[in-house]
Structure formats: structure tokens, C-alpha cells
Design an enzyme around this catalytic site. Structure first.
Site, PDB file in Angstrom:
ATOM      1  CG  HIS A 326     -13.327  -9.351 -66.024  1.00  0.00           C
ATOM      2  ND1 HIS A 326     -12.556  -8.207 -66.013  1.00  0.00           N
ATOM      3  CD2 HIS A 326     -14.498  -9.019 -65.441  1.00  0.00           C
ATOM      4  CE1 HIS A 326     -13.253  -7.222 -65.454  1.00  0.00           C
ATOM      5  NE2 HIS A 326     -14.419  -7.684 -65.090  1.00  0.00           N
ATOM      6  N   GLY A 327     -11.046 -13.367 -66.807  1.00  0.00           N
ATOM      7  CA  GLY A 327     -11.078 -14.768 -67.213  1.00  0.00           C
ATOM      8  C   GLY A 327      -9.904 -15.143 -68.086  1.00  0.00           C
TER       9      GLY A 327
END
Length: 513
Positions: A326-327
Site C-alpha cells: 500500500h505504501g
């Protein structure tokens, strides 16, 4: 190009559809494919034209890897798969994690490596996972592609390009190649417009309204301000609702846009906040990503085949990597770790109940509301870490929300909403009451939709709106879509309200991934 922009809704999508339908009569399937590839390239290039070369290079390389895998035998097939996975993961690692890796080295080892200035290409996480799934499927003999333009369409098809749903070649390309009957056009159009209207309403009316609650709370936490417990709780729960309506709204618009072209995308959300366990909520939330993590990571690690300890290890590894996907930040790693821990506890609890013979007792209806509330609570706690810019800001919200419970009135949100309500127009009404009304009204509306109404695919179930996972049928809801003037009026009303709310354009949360 954003789904909630006038350019997409009134120019790009209608033009793409009209030409596509025209080519159905004059040009044939292959010309339609070429048109969709071209408009999808434009759709992607609007953001940053230079990165169009990157995605086209990725498509070309993976098409070659796929052909090599299809013809290879024995060990050579294994090495072609390894080479393809290395290419995709290396591309993702360079663009998404180089800065994070260098920053971590500098922090822990006191190095002074300059941080590289690398712009994260749009949708790189999604199109990378999609192509990894394709290569693995080819290596298993489940699909193959011999036409480059077909493969390019599979990756670039604009409704699912930016933020999913994550699709598989074997479920998409047969649809493109299948002849479309004349009687399907009206049904596809009605279902597509309905999905777009509902998705747009979720995004611009509900999610963007909730952002007025979420953004001030997280900004104050980031600046080191002290929040009281009500501000913190409102910010925490509001973000859980915001990200659901934002992302499920995106998925609905994607599904509706694809259906206008006669294409069904896979189901991506199934009323996740009606879940009564973390295990269940991950089967209902971002379903295509959950399936990818299960099929291509968890099972590859060994799944639950080698005892409890290995099973819990595999769950933790899968969720940690899912968080990192996701990041590139420690907050995402912690978020993934929390969900890994939740899943381990959930499985351990079920195993304990089975061992002592109390599984049926605790599965009784009297416990279900408590399970629902507990699941939503721990889910929301993890999402605070997901949304916060750093761990300190996350704790600045979680500490008052969980450890300093009180019945104070919201100080921060009172100031934010006083000038954004009808309070100034109603001088004889208690100003404080009016100022709080929109906060509680928006929250109550979000909760009612999540817990009381059927989801979009249940609403349109009779129209076979999307690809439903095998062996997991959708249960019909109490509210059913039926063609007619009344339903057309409701959908038109939702569209009008949504379009009137487009005064300020906001990005979808998952666009940053």
C-alpha cells in the site's frame, strides 16, 4: 483522469463509448480493441505523459515473458517465471521503495545518502500485481496470450487501470472476444449508469463530506495539537467510513464504466462492515486484492499446511507485505502487522473454541452484535495508522480515543463546522446544536448505508452485474433494482446531487498506490 471529474463524465467516457459502438458496426472487434487501447493510453497519459512509456514498456516485457512461459518446458519455465517476477518486483521496488529504503538506512545507520527524487508512477502497484498474476497463471497453464494488442487491452482497459479491481486474463479476455448481442445494449447501459450514479454518490456526497471531519483531526494530530476524546473518536470512525465509501465508490464507477462496454469486472466489496470477524472482513474488503494475497503470497509461503506456528508466520508475512504494497512508510508496515496479528488472534480464538467444544455456543445470535462492533473497532484502530503521516500522529489520535474517554464536546470540529452549516441562517436556533448536526448526520447516514442497506451488487443482482467468485454466491438484498420510471427518477436524483457536489475536485484515496 479522475472518475469524479466533468472531463471524464461528460467528454471522455461518452466519446469513448460512442466511437466504440460505432466501430461495432463498421470496424469489427479488432478495431474496437485498438480504439480501447488508444483511449486507455490517453486516459493514463493525462496525468503524466512521460510515464506512458513506462507502462508500455512493462506491458511489452511481460507479454514477452508470457510467450516464453507458454512455450517453455521443465526447468526453463521456472526460470522464465523467476525472471518475469524479478523484473516486475524490481520495477515496483525502484519506483516505490527506493526513497523509503534510503531514508531508513540514513535514520538507523546515520548515513548521509541523498534521497533520490523519484515520482511514483500512477497505478504501478495495481498494474504490476495484475501482470504478476498473469505470469503465474501462464506458468500454471491456465491462460496464454498470442496477440499483443489483446494483452495491452487486458492491462490498459481504463475502467480498472488506476485502482482496480485487480483482474485476471482468463476472466477478462473471453468477454472482449465474445460477440455482443443487440438486446444486451440497453441492459448494459441501464446497469452501467446505475453503478456509476451510486459510486459517484458514495464518493462526492458521502466520502468527501466525511473528509471535512477526517482532515482537520489528522492535520491537528500531525501538528502536535492535543485532541479530546470525542474529536479523536469522530476522526477515527469517520476515516473508516470515508475510505470505504471512497474506494467502493471508485469500484462501482469502474464496474459501471466497464459494463457500458459490455464487460463485467469482478466483485470488489461485499458490505465489509457487516462482518463479524477480521477473517470475514478481509473476505469482503477489496476482494480482488485479498484473493491475490491469499493465492499468490499466503499459499506460496505454505498456507496452513505445516502446522499452527508456520500458519501464523505465513499470515504475518502476507499481511506485512500487503501493508508495504500500500505504501513505502512504516505506518503501512505497522498497519499490515496489526492485521496479521488480528488474523492470528482470530484463528487462535476459533481453534480454542473448537478444542473446548464451545464454537456453536459463541456463534449464537446473542454474541453477533458484539462481534460486529469489535470488528469495526479494531479495523478502525488500524486505519488510523494507515491514514496518519507518521506513528506519532497516529498515537496522538489513538491515545485520547482509546485511553482518555470522556463526554466532552468536540472542540476542534466545532470550530471547523460552525462556518459550514445553516447555523448563520437560523438565528433563533442554538448555534452549537446546529454546528454539530452535520457531523452526526453524515456519520449516521454512512453507518445506516453500511449496516442497513444492501450493497450495490445485491441491489442489481437480478441483472448479473459483475463477476462473482466461484462457490461464494451473493445473497439477495431486501431492496431490488427494477427498470421503470420510479427507479430512473431515483438514479437521476442521485446523479444530480452528485454532479452539484463536484464544485471541488478531490482525488480518490487509492490513487496514491
Amino acid at each position: 483522469m479522475l472518475f469524479n471529474s466533468a472531463e471524464y463524465l461528460f467528454l471522455f467516457l461518452p466519446l469513448a463509448l460512442v466511437v466504440y459502438l460505432f466501430l461495432a458496426r463498421r470496424g469489427g472487434k479488432e478495431t474496437q480493441f485498438l480504439w480501447l487501447v488508444l483511449v486507455s493510453m490517453f486516459f493514463y497519459a493525462v496525468w503524466e505523459p512521460v510515464y506512458l512509456a513506462l507502462i508500455l514498456g512493462s506491458i511489452t516485457a511481460n507479454f514477452i515473458f508470457g510467450k516464453k512461459l507458454a512455450y517453455a518446458r521443465g526447468r526453463s519455465r521456472h526460470w522464465w517465471l523467476v525472471l518475469g517476477l524479478t523484473f516486475n518486483l524490481g520495477l515496483l521496488a525502484y519506483f516505490k521503495y527506493t526513497g523509503f529504503f534510503v531514508e531508513t538506512l540514513n535514520h538507523f545507520w546515520l548515513w548521509l545518502i541523498p534521497l533520490p527524487e523519484i515520482t511514483l508512477p500512477l497505478a504501478i502497484s495495481f498494474f504490476t500485481f495484475q501482470q504478476i498474476a498473469y505470469l503465474v497463471d501462464v506458468s500454471r497453464g491456465e491462460c496464454e496470450e498470442y496477440e499483443f494488442r489483446h494483452y495491452a487491452l487486458f492491462v490498459l482497459f481504463f475502467p480498472q487501470l488506476i485502482a482496480g479491481p485487480i483482474v485476471h486474463h482468463k476472466e477478462m479476455m473471453p468477454q472482449f472476444l465474445q460477440p455482443r448481442q443487440r438486446q444486451q445494449y440497453s441492459a448494459d447501459f441501464a446497469v452501467g449508469i446505475t453503478f456509476i450514479a451510486i459510486g459517484l454518490f458514495k464518493k462526492v456526497v458521502i466520502a468527501d463530506s466525511l473528509a471535512l471531519i477526517v482532515d482537520p483531526v489528522f492535520a491537528a494530530a500531525d501538528q502536535g495539537e492535543t485532541l479530546n476524546s470525542i474529536d479523536a473518536l469522530l476522526g477515527m470512525f469517520a476515516f473508516s467510513f470515508q475510505i470505504y465509501f471512497d474506494f467502493s465508490g471508485y469500484s462501482d464507477i469502474a464496474i459501471g464504466s466497464a459494463r457500458l462496454f459490455g464487460i463485467k469486472l469482478p466483485e470488489n466489496f461485499r458490505s465489509p462492515y457487516k462482518s463479524r470477524s477480521i477473517i470475514e472482513i478481509w473476505r469482503r474488503w477489496h476482494m480482488t486484492l485479498s484473493k491475490f494475497l491469499r493465492d499468490y503470497l499466503y499459499f506460496s509461503f505454505g498456507g496452513n499446511r505445516f502446522g499452527l506456528a508456520r500458519r501464523y508466520r505465513n499470515l504475518m508475512l502476507t499481511m506485512l507485505l500487503g501493508g508495504l504494497w500500500h505504501g513505502a512508510a512504516w505506518t503501512f508496515v505497522i498497519w499490515g502487522g496489526l492485521h496479521g496479528l488480528y488474523l492470528c488472534i482470530n484463528h487462535a480464538w476459533r481453534a480454542l473454541l473448537d478444542r473446548v467444544g464451545l464454537r456453536q455456543f459463541f456463534a449464537g445470535p446473542g454474541f453477533q452484535p458484539a462481534y460486529l462492533v469489535l470488528t469495526f473497532l479494531v479495523w478502525s484502530i488500524a486505519f488510523v495508522v494507515f491514514r496518519a503521516p507518521d506513528v506519532a500522529a497516529a498515537w496522538a489520535i489513538l491515545e485520547p480515543a482509546l485511553l482518555e474517554l470522556s463526554l466532552e464536546t468536540p472542540r476542534l470540529l466545532e470550530e471547523v463546522f460552525t462556518d459550514k452549516t445553516l447555523g448563520k441562517l437560523i438565528s433563533f436556533t442554538d448555534m452549537a446544536t446546529v454546528a454539530y448536526f452535520p457531523i452526526y448526520f453524515v456519520m449516521a447516514m454512512a453507518a445506516a448505508i453500511c449496516w442497513l442497506l444492501p450493497n450495490t451488487q445485491q441491489f442489481l443482482l437480478q441483472q448479473s452485474p459483475l463477476i462473482i467468485p466461484e462457490g461464494d454466491p451473493i445473497k439477495p438484498g431486501w431492496l431490488v433494482w427494477k427498470p421503470g420510471l420510479a427507479m430512473a427518477g431515483i438514479i437521476a436524483f442521485m446523479l444530480v446531487i452528485s454532479l452539484l457536489s463536484l464544485s471541488s475536485l478531490s482525488r480518490f484515496i487509492y490513487f496514491q498506490f
